[in-house]
Design a protein around this motif. Structure first.
Motif, PDB file in Angstrom:
ATOM      1  N   ARG A  30      -5.992  17.096 -10.491  1.00  0.00           N
ATOM      2  CA  ARG A  30      -4.576  17.389 -10.682  1.00  0.00           C
ATOM      3  C   ARG A  30      -3.873  17.590  -9.347  1.00  0.00           C
ATOM      4  O   ARG A  30      -4.500  17.624  -8.287  1.00  0.00           O
ATOM      5  CB  ARG A  30      -4.396  18.634 -11.552  1.00  0.00           C
ATOM      6  CG  ARG A  30      -4.963  18.479 -12.972  1.00  0.00           C
ATOM      7  CD  ARG A  30      -4.705  19.722 -13.797  1.00  0.00           C
ATOM      8  NE  ARG A  30      -3.281  20.000 -13.941  1.00  0.00           N
ATOM      9  CZ  ARG A  30      -2.486  19.421 -14.830  1.00  0.00           C
ATOM     10  NH1 ARG A  30      -2.982  18.534 -15.673  1.00  0.00           N
ATOM     11  NH2 ARG A  30      -1.210  19.738 -14.911  1.00  0.00           N
ATOM     12  N   ILE A  71       6.310  17.395  -9.777  1.00  0.00           N
ATOM     13  CA  ILE A  71       5.141  16.627  -9.368  1.00  0.00           C
ATOM     14  C   ILE A  71       3.856  17.026 -10.081  1.00  0.00           C
ATOM     15  O   ILE A  71       2.854  16.301 -10.045  1.00  0.00           O
ATOM     16  CB  ILE A  71       4.978  16.807  -7.832  1.00  0.00           C
ATOM     17  CG1 ILE A  71       4.298  15.606  -7.192  1.00  0.00           C
ATOM     18  CG2 ILE A  71       4.241  18.102  -7.499  1.00  0.00           C
ATOM     19  CD1 ILE A  71       4.377  15.634  -5.681  1.00  0.00           C
ATOM     20  N   GLU A  72       3.831  18.163 -10.776  1.00  0.00           N
ATOM     21  CA  GLU A  72       2.583  18.723 -11.287  1.00  0.00           C
ATOM     22  C   GLU A  72       1.817  17.790 -12.215  1.00  0.00           C
ATOM     23  O   GLU A  72       0.593  17.766 -12.219  1.00  0.00           O
ATOM     24  CB  GLU A  72       2.839  20.045 -12.015  1.00  0.00           C
ATOM     25  CG  GLU A  72       3.318  21.170 -11.107  1.00  0.00           C
ATOM     26  CD  GLU A  72       4.830  21.265 -11.064  1.00  0.00           C
ATOM     27  OE1 GLU A  72       5.499  20.240 -11.332  1.00  0.00           O
ATOM     28  OE2 GLU A  72       5.345  22.353 -10.760  1.00  0.00           O
ATOM     29  N   ASP A  73       2.529  17.035 -13.041  1.00  0.00           N
ATOM     30  CA  ASP A  73       1.854  16.189 -14.039  1.00  0.00           C
ATOM     31  C   ASP A  73       1.620  14.761 -13.561  1.00  0.00           C
ATOM     32  O   ASP A  73       1.209  13.898 -14.348  1.00  0.00           O
ATOM     33  CB  ASP A  73       2.669  16.164 -15.339  1.00  0.00           C
ATOM     34  CG  ASP A  73       2.728  17.534 -16.003  1.00  0.00           C
ATOM     35  OD1 ASP A  73       1.741  18.275 -15.880  1.00  0.00           O
ATOM     36  OD2 ASP A  73       3.758  17.847 -16.618  1.00  0.00           O
ATOM     37  N   GLU A  74       1.869  14.496 -12.288  1.00  0.00           N
ATOM     38  CA  GLU A  74       1.662  13.158 -11.746  1.00  0.00           C
ATOM     39  C   GLU A  74       0.212  12.976 -11.298  1.00  0.00           C
ATOM     40  O   GLU A  74      -0.541  13.938 -11.115  1.00  0.00           O
ATOM     41  CB  GLU A  74       2.604  12.915 -10.560  1.00  0.00           C
ATOM     42  CG  GLU A  74       4.080  13.002 -10.909  1.00  0.00           C
ATOM     43  CD  GLU A  74       4.532  11.882 -11.820  1.00  0.00           C
ATOM     44  OE1 GLU A  74       3.877  10.813 -11.810  1.00  0.00           O
ATOM     45  OE2 GLU A  74       5.531  12.059 -12.541  1.00  0.00           O
ATOM     46  N   SER A  75      -0.166  11.720 -11.078  1.00  0.00           N
ATOM     47  CA  SER A  75      -1.503  11.406 -10.584  1.00  0.00           C
ATOM     48  C   SER A  75      -1.632  11.838  -9.120  1.00  0.00           C
ATOM     49  O   SER A  75      -0.723  11.614  -8.317  1.00  0.00           O
ATOM     50  CB  SER A  75      -1.753   9.902 -10.691  1.00  0.00           C
ATOM     51  OG  SER A  75      -2.791   9.500  -9.836  1.00  0.00           O
ATOM     52  N   SER A  78      -0.890   8.907  -6.857  1.00  0.00           N
ATOM     53  CA  SER A  78       0.476   8.376  -6.818  1.00  0.00           C
ATOM     54  C   SER A  78       1.400   9.239  -5.977  1.00  0.00           C
ATOM     55  O   SER A  78       2.328   8.720  -5.332  1.00  0.00           O
ATOM     56  CB  SER A  78       1.038   8.232  -8.235  1.00  0.00           C
ATOM     57  OG  SER A  78       1.247   9.507  -8.831  1.00  0.00           O
ATOM     58  N   VAL A  79       1.182  10.563  -5.958  1.00  0.00           N
ATOM     59  CA  VAL A  79       2.127  11.430  -5.243  1.00  0.00           C
ATOM     60  C   VAL A  79       2.007  11.294  -3.732  1.00  0.00           C
ATOM     61  O   VAL A  79       2.932  11.664  -3.002  1.00  0.00           O
ATOM     62  CB  VAL A  79       1.936  12.906  -5.647  1.00  0.00           C
ATOM     63  CG1 VAL A  79       2.152  13.079  -7.134  1.00  0.00           C
ATOM     64  CG2 VAL A  79       0.563  13.426  -5.234  1.00  0.00           C
ATOM     65  N   PHE A  84       6.708   7.062  -3.886  1.00  0.00           N
ATOM     66  CA  PHE A  84       6.874   8.105  -4.894  1.00  0.00           C
ATOM     67  C   PHE A  84       7.827   9.187  -4.402  1.00  0.00           C
ATOM     68  O   PHE A  84       8.757   9.595  -5.116  1.00  0.00           O
ATOM     69  CB  PHE A  84       5.538   8.734  -5.267  1.00  0.00           C
ATOM     70  CG  PHE A  84       5.679   9.902  -6.219  1.00  0.00           C
ATOM     71  CD1 PHE A  84       5.754   9.677  -7.580  1.00  0.00           C
ATOM     72  CD2 PHE A  84       5.784  11.200  -5.742  1.00  0.00           C
ATOM     73  CE1 PHE A  84       5.914  10.743  -8.463  1.00  0.00           C
ATOM     74  CE2 PHE A  84       5.949  12.261  -6.608  1.00  0.00           C
ATOM     75  CZ  PHE A  84       6.014  12.028  -7.977  1.00  0.00           C
ATOM     76  N   SER A  87      11.339   8.246  -4.472  1.00  0.00           N
ATOM     77  CA  SER A  87      11.898   8.126  -5.812  1.00  0.00           C
ATOM     78  C   SER A  87      12.399   9.473  -6.335  1.00  0.00           C
ATOM     79  O   SER A  87      13.135   9.525  -7.320  1.00  0.00           O
ATOM     80  CB  SER A  87      10.855   7.558  -6.773  1.00  0.00           C
ATOM     81  OG  SER A  87       9.861   8.523  -7.089  1.00  0.00           O
ATOM     82  N   ARG A  88      12.004  10.571  -5.671  1.00  0.00           N
ATOM     83  CA  ARG A  88      12.384  11.906  -6.133  1.00  0.00           C
ATOM     84  C   ARG A  88      13.355  12.625  -5.202  1.00  0.00           C
ATOM     85  O   ARG A  88      14.177  13.420  -5.658  1.00  0.00           O
ATOM     86  CB  ARG A  88      11.127  12.772  -6.308  1.00  0.00           C
ATOM     87  CG  ARG A  88      10.100  12.196  -7.285  1.00  0.00           C
ATOM     88  CD  ARG A  88      10.646  12.106  -8.702  1.00  0.00           C
ATOM     89  NE  ARG A  88       9.725  11.475  -9.627  1.00  0.00           N
ATOM     90  CZ  ARG A  88       8.842  12.124 -10.382  1.00  0.00           C
ATOM     91  NH1 ARG A  88       8.734  13.437 -10.294  1.00  0.00           N
ATOM     92  NH2 ARG A  88       8.058  11.464 -11.213  1.00  0.00           N
TER      93      ARG A  88
END
Length: 250
Positions: A30, A71-75, A78-79, A84, A87-88
């Motif tokens: 995570r 960002i917590e639920d991202e791969s 990917s972060v 990425f 994009s935020r």
């Protein structure tokens, strides 16, 4: 995974947790968010992402940035990309991405020995080399702040390459090498870095190598010496009114 390799991996995790924040902890598979504007895992006030063996720490300067990143639920993989983060949030500057390599027990492949000279960074010949590569490359190389002897190879008074390491917490030696433009592709970096790695191992330290994606030659040196890719690192400066400049080691 062998027991000795597992110990190295545990040391690497502890290293980056400590650099991120006293309370930072990797969470298996995570992304763990760490709010710390003064983190040593990235330049102060920047966003930093450190991925180690499939888990990641995302260091942010404040709660508002954490909310914007969501960002917590991202791969974890990917972060740690520029795409990425852009994009935020608006990104003004980046350092990396870079591979974090470590020398696992018994994996060192020493290069052919070479005659070296122990030098000081204030040596005019060293300063001449640094002027050839420019400030950005000299800073990225990590030559500044070396705590080991600064090993160099010379020809007719000119320094063709330098290597050494800086002592990091938990017995980690951050190894670095820099070669003059006219001497690249000759194997000097590998042979000189091998000398620095041998010095670190003799001191009981864990060699670490960081190679930016834009520098495949550096990554190739690490592979030749037996380093294993264990992690990735990326730092990004959000667009705000004023931010401090990065240090040479962040």
């Amino acid at each position: 995974m062998q027991q000795e390799d597992a110990r190295v991996l545990a040391t690497v995790r502890r290293l980056w947790q400590g650099l991120a924040s006293p309370t930072a902890r990797f969470s298996a598979g995570r992304v763990a968010v760490v709010v710390n504007a003064g983190s040593m895992a990235c330049p102060p006030g920047w966003i930093g992402v450190v991925e180690i063996d499939g888990s990641a720490l995302a260091i942010v300067p404040d709660d508002d940035t954490a909310r914007r990143l969501a960002i917590e639920d991202e791969s974890p993989r990917s972060v740690g990309t520029v795409e990425f983060l852009r994009s935020r949030v608006q990104v003004a500057d980046v350092l990396g991405p870079a591979t974090l390599d470590y020398l696992l027990p018994g994996r060192f492949r020493p290069a052919e020995e070479i005659d070296v000279v122990a030098s000081k960074a204030s040596d005019p010949a060293i300063e001449s080399l640094l002027s050839k590569v420019g400030d950005d490359e000299a800073s990225e190389s990590g030559i500044f702040g070396i705590t080991s002897p600064l090993f160099s190879v010379r020809e007719h008074g000119r320094v063709l390459a330098v290597a050494g390491y800086r002592s990091w917490p938990l017995g980690v030696a951050h190894v670095t090498a820099l070669t003059a433009p006219e001497a690249r592709g000759t194997g000097l970096a590998t042979r000189l870095a091998s000398t620095a790695v041998e010095h670190a191992l003799a001191a009981g330290l864990l060699p670490q190598w960081r190679a930016a994606d834009t520098n495949p030659g550096s990554r190739a040196v690490a592979r030749k010496l037996g380093f294993s890719a264990i992690g990735r690192q990326l730092s990004a400066r959000p667009v705000v009114a004023e931010w401090p400049a990065p240090s040479a080691d962040a």
